[in-house]
Design an enzyme around this catalytic site. Structure first.
Site, mmCIF file in Angstrom:
data_model
loop_
_atom_site.group_PDB
_atom_site.id
_atom_site.type_symbol
_atom_site.label_atom_id
_atom_site.label_comp_id
_atom_site.label_asym_id
_atom_site.label_seq_id
_atom_site.Cartn_x
_atom_site.Cartn_y
_atom_site.Cartn_z
ATOM 1 N N LYS A 124 55.880 55.805 99.333
ATOM 2 C CA LYS A 124 56.225 57.024 100.193
ATOM 3 C C LYS A 124 57.228 57.902 99.433
ATOM 4 O O LYS A 124 58.205 58.725 99.718
ATOM 5 C CB LYS A 124 56.750 56.690 101.620
ATOM 6 C CG LYS A 124 55.704 56.064 102.593
ATOM 7 C CD LYS A 124 56.392 55.775 103.877
ATOM 8 C CE LYS A 124 55.727 54.797 104.748
ATOM 9 N NZ LYS A 124 54.178 55.082 104.691
ATOM 10 N N CYS A 125 56.811 58.170 98.190
ATOM 11 C CA CYS A 125 57.588 59.014 97.165
ATOM 12 C C CYS A 125 56.896 60.242 96.709
ATOM 13 O O CYS A 125 55.733 60.283 96.560
ATOM 14 C CB CYS A 125 57.952 58.130 96.052
ATOM 15 S SG CYS A 125 58.827 58.678 94.519
#
Length: 162
Positions: A34-35
């Site tokens: 989730k970057c």
């Protein structure tokens, strides 16, 4: 000492001796699902597929130390990597890369390649370490450096004998 002196848990929970990859060129990366850099999984997989027949491998080490960007359990991470990016390169169990609980491999990598400011700290997800056939770290790359932009260094490392 080299990366071959370390063992890590695979994302499936099995012990993997990095000595099993003796003679390979490796790209070791701390990853997150989730970057903002998560799309780099695509480039990492491209490198893995392009060079794997030349004794090259990418190793992904999920890490939740930066903005909580890898909150899932190993099975969720593995599922995400497979369904979103068709990842075929070895993925490992979630690790810390900084602090007292940092995985010994990352303590070693940071000592050998401390980075631009020399602090040794990993600043964010998708920091990459290129390892030569002899198991020694060659170069460290910032998260902003795209996998496809380091192919010249990979080719140079592959051209060298162990």
């Amino acid at each position: 000492m080299s990366v071959y002196d370390f063992t890590a848990k695979s994302i499936a929970g099995e012990d993997v001796s990095l000595a099993d990859f003796r003679g390979h060129v490796l790209l070791i990366v701390n990853t997150a699902s989730k970057c903002g850099f998560t799309p780099q999984y695509e480039g990492l997989e491209m490198l893995h597929r392009k060079y794997k027949d030349q004794a090259f491998a990418v190793f992904g080490f999920p890490c939740n130390q930066f903005g909580g960007q890898e909150p899932g359990a190993e099975d969720e991470i593995a599922e995400f990597c497979k369904t979103q990016f068709d990842i075929d390169f070895p993925m490992f169990a979630k690790v810390d890369v900084n602090g007292d609980d940092a995985h010994p491999l990352f303590k070693y990598l940071k000592k050998e390649r401390p980075g631009l400011l020399g602090s040794g700290m990993i600043k964010w997800n998708f920091t990459k370490f290129l390892i030569g056939r002899d198991g020694e770290p060659i170069k460290r790359y910032a998260p902003t450096e795209k996998p496809e932009d380091i192919q010249d260094d990979i080719n140079d490392a592959l051209a060298k004998a162990a």
